[in-house]
Design a protein around this motif. Structure first.
Motif, PDB file in Angstrom:
ATOM      1  N   UNK A   1       0.797  -1.230   0.000  1.00 26.41           N
ATOM      2  CA  UNK A   1       0.000   0.000   0.000  1.00 26.41           C
ATOM      3  C   UNK A   1       0.827   1.277   0.000  1.00 26.41           C
ATOM      4  N   UNK A   2       2.106   1.208   0.357  1.00 26.36           N
ATOM      5  CA  UNK A   2       2.904   2.429   0.454  1.00 26.36           C
ATOM      6  C   UNK A   2       3.549   2.782  -0.887  1.00 26.36           C
ATOM      7  N   UNK A   3       3.963   4.032  -0.987  1.00 28.47           N
ATOM      8  CA  UNK A   3       4.727   4.452  -2.155  1.00 28.47           C
ATOM      9  C   UNK A   3       6.116   3.828  -2.080  1.00 28.47           C
ATOM     10  N   UNK A   4       6.664   3.526  -3.233  1.00 26.22           N
ATOM     11  CA  UNK A   4       7.998   2.919  -3.292  1.00 26.22           C
ATOM     12  C   UNK A   4       9.067   3.999  -3.163  1.00 26.22           C
ATOM     13  N   UNK A   5      10.032   3.826  -2.261  1.00 22.65           N
ATOM     14  CA  UNK A   5      11.161   4.752  -2.247  1.00 22.65           C
ATOM     15  C   UNK A   5      11.995   4.539  -3.511  1.00 22.65           C
ATOM     16  N   UNK A   6      12.714   5.579  -3.916  1.00 24.51           N
ATOM     17  CA  UNK A   6      13.387   5.503  -5.215  1.00 24.51           C
ATOM     18  C   UNK A   6      14.744   6.179  -5.206  1.00 24.51           C
ATOM     19  N   UNK A   7      15.550   5.749  -6.173  1.00 19.21           N
ATOM     20  CA  UNK A   7      16.773   6.447  -6.519  1.00 19.21           C
ATOM     21  C   UNK A   7      16.727   6.688  -8.025  1.00 19.21           C
ATOM     22  N   UNK A   8      17.137   7.875  -8.419  1.00 18.08           N
ATOM     23  CA  UNK A   8      17.300   8.198  -9.833  1.00 18.08           C
ATOM     24  C   UNK A   8      18.639   8.892  -9.981  1.00 18.08           C
ATOM     25  N   UNK A   9      19.358   8.503 -11.022  1.00 16.67           N
ATOM     26  CA  UNK A   9      20.619   9.172 -11.310  1.00 16.67           C
ATOM     27  C   UNK A   9      21.021   8.889 -12.740  1.00 16.67           C
ATOM     28  N   UNK A  10      21.981   9.644 -13.209  1.00 18.28           N
ATOM     29  CA  UNK A  10      22.533   9.430 -14.550  1.00 18.28           C
ATOM     30  C   UNK A  10      23.942   8.900 -14.358  1.00 18.28           C
TER      31      UNK A  10
END
Length: 183
Positions: free
Chosen positions: A112-121
């Motif tokens: 039910x929770x939002x997924x934690x994330x990482x974004x990078x190039x």
């Protein structure tokens, strides 16, 4: 959606701090290396057509594989988007920060929770950490953790590496007091 490869990483944590982990904690990551749908188009103002074309499909490919690798026992999860050097970080964010992508994982894991994330190039072989949190209550401290990943030949400059991660439990030997003790 053009998938060049799918990489699977699994880990079993048997001991931590010199003490047996019981039950054993399993972590699984499934990553798809895809062609960046906006590559070669210059600055794209409206990312929605690319999101509609790719986000749901890549979520549908990755989510059930993570749950399957964990034998259906998932308690923590997270996601990542690593964009090749010819792309924008926003390209990765556009694909993973949509319900079209994330709901596949939430549905597969009964989460039910939002997924934690990482974004990078980055360049091929870049090391990245996927943050994990509890799948139904993001305030449960024992499940706040990260998992380090690397795919040796990805992403190429015109690709995006999209990954989902899951864990069968929290940090091994966790001993922090519940958040409610500080409120």
């Amino acid at each position: 959606m053009e998938i060049r490869k799918i990489t699977t990483i699994t880990e079993e944590i048997l001991t931590e701090g010199g003490k047996e982990v019981d039950p054993v904690i399993n972590i699984a990551v499934v990553a798809a290396v895809i062609k960046n749908p906006w590559h070669g188009q210059g600055f794209v103002e409206d990312l929605n057509p690319g999101i509609d074309e790719v986000a749901s499909d890549v979520g549908a490919v990755l989510a059930p594989r993570v749950v399957e690798l964990l034998g259906g026992k998932l308690e923590a999860y997270g996601k990542a988007a690593i964009v090749g050097l010819d792309g924008e970080i926003e390209h990765g964010s556009a694909l993973i920060h949509t319900l079209k992508f994330g709901n596949h994982f939430r549905d597969a894991a009964n989460a039910t929770t939002l997924l934690p994330a990482v974004e990078k190039r980055g360049t091929a072989g870049i090391v990245f950490d996927i943050p994990l949190k509890h799948f139904t209550d993001a305030t449960i401290r024992s499940h706040h953790q990260t998992f380090e990943c690397r795919v040796a030949d990805a992403p190429h400059a015109d690709e995006i590496l999209i990954a989902l991660a899951g864990s069968s439990g929290g940090r091994p030997q966790e001993r922090l007091a519940a958040l409610s003790t500080e409120q």
